[in-house]
Design a protein around this motif. Structure first.
Motif, PDB file in Angstrom:
ATOM      1  N   GLY A  58       0.664  -1.502   0.476  1.00 50.83           N
ATOM      2  CA  GLY A  58       0.237   0.065  -0.481  1.00 50.83           C
ATOM      3  C   GLY A  58       0.858   1.402   0.101  1.00 50.83           C
ATOM      4  O   GLY A  58       1.878   1.215  -0.214  1.00 50.83           O
ATOM      5  N   ALA A  59       0.177   2.116   0.566  1.00 50.23           N
ATOM      6  CA  ALA A  59       0.697   3.756   0.930  1.00 50.23           C
ATOM      7  C   ALA A  59       2.346   3.565   1.373  1.00 50.23           C
ATOM      8  O   ALA A  59       3.419   4.244   1.006  1.00 50.23           O
ATOM      9  N   GLU A  60       2.457   2.045   2.289  1.00 48.55           N
ATOM     10  CA  GLU A  60       3.026   2.748   3.240  1.00 48.55           C
ATOM     11  C   GLU A  60       3.574   0.782   3.297  1.00 48.55           C
ATOM     12  O   GLU A  60       2.837   0.200   3.486  1.00 48.55           O
ATOM     13  N   PRO A  61       5.148   0.605   3.312  1.00 52.17           N
ATOM     14  CA  PRO A  61       5.005  -0.394   3.120  1.00 52.17           C
ATOM     15  C   PRO A  61       5.517  -1.019   5.079  1.00 52.17           C
ATOM     16  O   PRO A  61       5.097   0.342   5.963  1.00 52.17           O
ATOM     17  N   ASN A  62       4.762  -2.212   4.924  1.00 56.42           N
ATOM     18  CA  ASN A  62       4.957  -2.819   6.725  1.00 56.42           C
ATOM     19  C   ASN A  62       6.078  -3.137   6.736  1.00 56.42           C
ATOM     20  O   ASN A  62       7.466  -3.819   6.353  1.00 56.42           O
ATOM     21  N   ASN A  63       6.156  -3.569   8.401  1.00 57.64           N
ATOM     22  CA  ASN A  63       7.247  -3.954   8.609  1.00 57.64           C
ATOM     23  C   ASN A  63       8.054  -6.027   8.004  1.00 57.64           C
ATOM     24  O   ASN A  63       9.125  -5.955   8.051  1.00 57.64           O
ATOM     25  N   LEU A  64       7.056  -6.212   7.599  1.00 56.93           N
ATOM     26  CA  LEU A  64       7.160  -7.521   6.342  1.00 56.93           C
ATOM     27  C   LEU A  64       7.611  -7.807   5.389  1.00 56.93           C
ATOM     28  O   LEU A  64       8.180  -8.052   4.954  1.00 56.93           O
ATOM     29  N   HIS A  65       7.492  -5.878   4.512  1.00 56.36           N
ATOM     30  CA  HIS A  65       7.928  -5.919   3.636  1.00 56.36           C
ATOM     31  C   HIS A  65       9.485  -5.076   4.263  1.00 56.36           C
ATOM     32  O   HIS A  65      10.364  -5.569   3.245  1.00 56.36           O
ATOM     33  N   ARG A  66       9.712  -4.931   4.878  1.00 56.55           N
ATOM     34  CA  ARG A  66      11.166  -4.093   4.806  1.00 56.55           C
ATOM     35  C   ARG A  66      12.305  -5.308   5.838  1.00 56.55           C
ATOM     36  O   ARG A  66      13.467  -5.524   5.066  1.00 56.55           O
ATOM     37  N   LEU A  67      11.496  -6.362   6.427  1.00 60.05           N
ATOM     38  CA  LEU A  67      12.055  -7.202   6.561  1.00 60.05           C
ATOM     39  C   LEU A  67      12.181  -8.251   5.631  1.00 60.05           C
ATOM     40  O   LEU A  67      14.295  -8.445   5.693  1.00 60.05           O
ATOM     41  N   LEU A  68      11.626  -8.273   4.592  1.00 60.40           N
ATOM     42  CA  LEU A  68      12.344  -9.197   3.828  1.00 60.40           C
ATOM     43  C   LEU A  68      13.216  -8.417   2.799  1.00 60.40           C
ATOM     44  O   LEU A  68      13.481  -8.801   1.169  1.00 60.40           O
ATOM     45  N   GLY A  69      13.341  -7.258   2.602  1.00 59.19           N
ATOM     46  CA  GLY A  69      13.551  -6.690   1.831  1.00 59.19           C
ATOM     47  C   GLY A  69      14.692  -5.763   2.223  1.00 59.19           C
ATOM     48  O   GLY A  69      16.147  -5.745   2.004  1.00 59.19           O
ATOM     49  N   ARG A  88      12.368   0.724  16.522  1.00 58.50           N
ATOM     50  CA  ARG A  88      12.466   1.629  15.808  1.00 58.50           C
ATOM     51  C   ARG A  88      13.628   1.998  15.022  1.00 58.50           C
ATOM     52  O   ARG A  88      13.679   2.424  13.571  1.00 58.50           O
ATOM     53  N   GLU A  89      14.809   1.072  15.385  1.00 55.64           N
ATOM     54  CA  GLU A  89      16.349   1.356  15.235  1.00 55.64           C
ATOM     55  C   GLU A  89      16.118   1.073  14.085  1.00 55.64           C
ATOM     56  O   GLU A  89      16.471   0.409  12.819  1.00 55.64           O
ATOM     57  N   PHE A  90      15.811  -0.548  13.779  1.00 60.44           N
ATOM     58  CA  PHE A  90      15.999  -1.372  12.474  1.00 60.44           C
ATOM     59  C   PHE A  90      15.091  -1.157  11.303  1.00 60.44           C
ATOM     60  O   PHE A  90      15.553  -0.681  10.387  1.00 60.44           O
ATOM     61  N   VAL A  91      13.541   0.118  11.649  1.00 58.68           N
ATOM     62  CA  VAL A  91      13.168   0.780  10.377  1.00 58.68           C
ATOM     63  C   VAL A  91      13.518   1.849   9.881  1.00 58.68           C
ATOM     64  O   VAL A  91      14.066   2.093   8.954  1.00 58.68           O
ATOM     65  N   SER A  92      14.391   2.372  10.956  1.00 54.04           N
ATOM     66  CA  SER A  92      15.094   4.028  10.305  1.00 54.04           C
ATOM     67  C   SER A  92      16.184   3.413   9.848  1.00 54.04           C
ATOM     68  O   SER A  92      16.921   4.340   8.796  1.00 54.04           O
TER      69      SER A  92
END
Length: 845
Positions: A665-676, A835-839
């Motif tokens: 969607g408009a924003e990736p969620n944490n699973l998108h980030r994790l798999l990227g 939060r550190e991971f997302v940043s």
């Protein structure tokens, strides 16, 4: 299928099949089987009778054959067959004079059937090995496993389609470009529209965004007298370097004789677009994105609630409902059938979520109800509130989880705006006379309803039997129960109404249903009947309602009578009609029934077919009518532009199932980030941490094989432990599903072990079986593609028809930590790590 021991006599079977139901059969059978032993003769006759019996099976070859499958009507049934199967079917009908079991087996075993091909190729390989030639290989793409990591999944960006104001034609012609200092150089066009173009210029030249240029259409000047010796003014929009060439997009600047040149280009494009082909890139993208959106949205388990801001307060106004989330609307209603969401979704709770980073604008909402003096009182608390009141946490969990009304919801807040309600088609108005009408904004009435909408709150029920049991085990001091009053919501005399708006999508029912109330007698035994009445009917099914609760379950066979209907028809026997129970409501008062056809035609089906045929104009369709026309589409558009979930899609290709398409969607969620994390430029998302060497893929495939479209989603919980700083996939991720960790103790140990040094992410997966694609939603754009590139349209349709399952993934990391008794200090530390991971991911991106 004919048994192997009768295969030597297959030629005899084929000669006798057309004669099975004729007077000549016995005589010809005796002649042809004279030399066959008596036991075999008996088996042959039984096999022929089996093949010759009437068949009521539906034929559905979608995803099973190498051919374009389309609907095919026969004797009131809609089959799905390709040309090869249709020819075999029609040939068989002529031979046997009716639809038989033998004909069904013949159609299901045509040469282009993937299963048949797979079997033939397996036999070829075995024969090759036996003959000492093991190097013989086949090239069947349907049976060749493709390593997922080589190609990576396709990422579908929701609401990413854009509208094109005019048709753009793929057209290459020589031009000269003159820059501001008077220098000229040769180039060529790639495509052309009335107001712009895409150019290909030599790599030795460079143009910059915003730069003004003049274009001399030398190629066109040779055929047409344009009269623009000084060139046509354009401005550079953007540039892109590909290999040794630079591609430049330009828009045309105003001319004194603007009208004349515009008319020339319109006529030129209209007259040559079939010759040079229209540029379909954005329309192709729109068909794919909209197709996948329309698979996902009707299967969401989340309940999107749209909130307006009125006099400074958030007010829930609408909820977008689907088959999977309607029960949530009912849960949040009190004894007066008034929605209490106004009290639960307070400004303070919304503000708390919105103050977090975009990736964390969510919380866990715990709810239960308490009945007293005929009134229903709601209690609720969020994860964040309970962390701030640690002394009340155990009292709340221990007491609330004992209540039958106990529910746990994942709550996410998304910003929205009324402007998001209008999404144009990807086609220009000039492409079709209906496009301008379809591109109209919502009606004034709808715009008035949504003008104050500012937020969407999505509520997903993540209650689990195991988690409830764990919360129930928490001990608490009953003398302090009065302290839970702070979580209670006082009764209000008036609550604003919540409008339930059904998501509009293709009707997947095989036939229309009609509203009608007539008496029904359910047969309990020879002397006892239970009285009920119909709510609606079709030729093949009924929905009935009883006055008292019934004990039937899905799959039960029942017999019923229609006494009032029998009075108006003596042609059909409407007593002891056999039906199968397809669904029972939670109240156990309403049942959906389907006819059960045995050897002869079902009398109820024949009666209702005749009733519908003779009274179609008088009957009322049992469809949900929109209270506000266009509101459903407006809410759909707003939601699809705001959501931040993780949809995934299961495709079936022959005998193989693949999970290789995901949405965003408009924003990736944490699973998108994790798999990227370990992705690259070609493969931005790597699904291996989720798929576990394809084991998950196979598990989902096996689950889908036993599901039907109308079944409730199957849920899974997945625990992903991420070790930062590792370079290899196997070292970075440890993934366990709830079916891997079979006990609560095993899951708790995994959670506690991961928290010590690593990051823990937990997700709940909702897996649903899909129906056919909603091609009505993309009909205009798909039809446009078909006009200019029929082969591309067919590829798109085949891709959408192959979707058999859709998954929705919800982040439940915080609920898991509370479920397994993680301390507040550990939980806050883990949230900080996330939060550190997302940043770090966003900084690297």
């Amino acid at each position: 299928m004919t048994a192997p021991d009768l295969q030597p006599y297959i030629s005899v079977i084929e000669r006798l099949q057309p004669l099975i139901n004729t007077s000549e059969f016995n005589e010809v059978f005796t002649i042809l089987t004279a030399d066959i032993p008596k036991p075999k003769q008996f088996l042959l006759k039984m096999e022929l009778k089996r093949l010759g019996q009437p068949c009521s099976y539906y034929i559905d070859l979608r995803g099973k054959v190498d051919g374009e499958v389309r609907p095919y009507e026969h004797a009131g049934k809609t089959h799905y067959m390709d040309d090869t199967a249709i020819k075999a079917f029609e040939r068989g009908i002529k031979r046997y004079n009716r639809y038989t079991l033998g004909l069904y087996e013949e159609v299901m075993n045509t040469d282009n059937n993937y299963r048949v091909r797979h079997k033939q190729q397996t036999e070829q390989r075995m024969q090759a090995v036996i003959a000492g030639d093991p190097l013989v290989t086949t090239t069947d793409p349907e049976t060749t496993e493709t390593e997922p990591e080589k190609t990576g999944p396709s990422l579908i960006q929701f609401a990413s389609y854009c509208s094109r104001g005019e048709e753009r034609m793929n057209f290459t012609i020589d031009i000269e470009i003159e820059v501001e200092d008077g220098e000229q150089f040769q180039a060529s066009t790639v495509d052309l529209s009335v107001s712009g173009s895409k150019l290909k210029i030599p790599n030795s030249r460079r143009l910059a965004a915003g730069q003004k240029i003049a274009i001399l259409f030398k190629g066109l000047e040779q055929e047409f007298a344009l009269g623009f010796s000084h060139g046509i003014p354009y401005q550079v929009i953007d540039t892109e370097v590909v290999e040794r060439s630079q591609y430049v997009r330009v828009k045309r600047l105003p001319l004194e004789d603007e009208h004349g040149f515009s008319d020339f280009l319109k006529q030129f494009i209209h007259g040559n677009k079939r010759r040079y082909k229209v540029n379909l890139d954005n329309t192709l993208d729109a068909v794919v994105v909209k197709g996948y959106e329309q698979f996902y949205l009707p299967r969401i388990s989340s309940l999107p609630v749209f909130l307006a801001v009125r006099e400074g307060l958030p007010v829930p106004v609408c909820a977008m409902t689907t088959e999977n989330n309607r029960q949530h609307v009912q849960y949040f209603q009190d004894e007066r059938q008034q929605s209490v969401l106004m009290q639960l979704l307070t400004g303070k709770r919304l503000k708390s979520c919105l103050q977090k980073a975009p990736s964390e604008r969510s919380t866990i909402l715990y709810c239960f109800t308490h009945a007293a003096k005929g009134k229903l009182y709601f209690y609720s608390a969020t994860c964040d509130e309970l962390l701030q009141l640690p002394d009340l946490q155990n009292i709340f969990f221990g007491f609330a989880a004992q209540k039958p009304s106990w529910r746990v919801f994942h709550l996410v807040v998304q910003r929205t705006h009324p402007n998001d309600s209008h999404i144009l088609l990807s086609l220009p108005d000039t492409a079709d006379q209906d496009i301008a009408k379809l591109n109209q904004p919502p009606s004034q009435l709808v715009q008035g309803l949504i003008k104050d909408f500012r937020y969407i709150v999505s509520l997903t029920d993540i209650t689990a039997q195991e988690s409830t049991a764990l919360y129930q085990q928490i001990t608490f001091d009953e003398s302090k129960l009065a302290q839970l009053k702070i979580f209670g919501h006082a009764k209000l005399d008036e609550l604003p109404p919540l409008e339930s708006v059904a998501l509009q999508y293709v009707n997947l029912r095989a036939e229309a249903r009609f509203l009608y109330k007539t008496k029904v007698l359910l047969k309990i035994n020879q002397q006892t009947f239970l009285e009920a009445h119909t709510r609606d009917f079709s030729s093949k099914g009924l929905q009935i309602e009883t006055g008292e609760q019934i004990a039937y379950q899905k799959g039960d066979k029942i017999q019923l009578a229609l006494p009032d209907m029998q009075k108006i028809s003596s042609k059909y026997g409407l007593t002891e009609l056999e039906y199968e129970v397809m669904a029972v409501s939670k109240s156990q008062l309403i049942m959906n029934l389907k006819v059960v056809e045995q050897t002869g035609p079902h009398q109820g089906r024949l009666f209702f077919e005749q009733l519908i045929k003779n009274n179609r104009a008088k009957l009322t369709l049992a469809e949900e009518t929109q209270k506000y026309a266009g509101l459903s589409q407006a809410l759909r558009n707003m939601y699809v532009k705001a959501l931040n979930s993780f949809p995934f899609y299961m495709h079936r290709h022959g005998i193989r199932y693949d999970l290789n398409v995901i949405g965003r969607g408009a924003e990736p969620n944490n699973l998108h980030r994790l798999l990227g994390v370990l992705g690259d430029k070609q493969q931005k998302v790597n699904l291996q941490p989720l798929l576990k060497n394809n084991a998950t893929n196979l598990h989902f495939a096996n689950q889908l094989k036993g599901m039907k479209r109308q079944d409730a989603p199957k849920t899974y919980e997945v625990f992903i432990r991420y070790r930062q700083g590792q370079k290899k996939m196997e070292q970075s991720f440890v993934t366990e599903f709830d079916f891997d960790l079979k006990t609560a103790q095993a899951r708790q140990f995994f959670v506690q072990d991961a928290l010590a040094n690593d990051l823990l992410f937990c997700f709940k997966i909702f897996l649903s079986r899909t129906g056919r694609p909603d091609t009505e939603h993309i009909a205009k754009e798909l039809g446009y593609v078909s006009v200019y590139a029929i082969h591309k349209a067919k590829v798109l349709e085949e891709e959408l028809w192959s979707v058999v399952g859709v998954g929705d993934v919800i982040d439940i990391s915080d609920e898991i930590l509370l479920r397994y008794g993680v301390s507040a200090e550990q939980m806050l530390a883990q949230q900080a790590k996330r939060r550190e991971f997302v940043s770090s991911v966003e900084a690297a991106g």
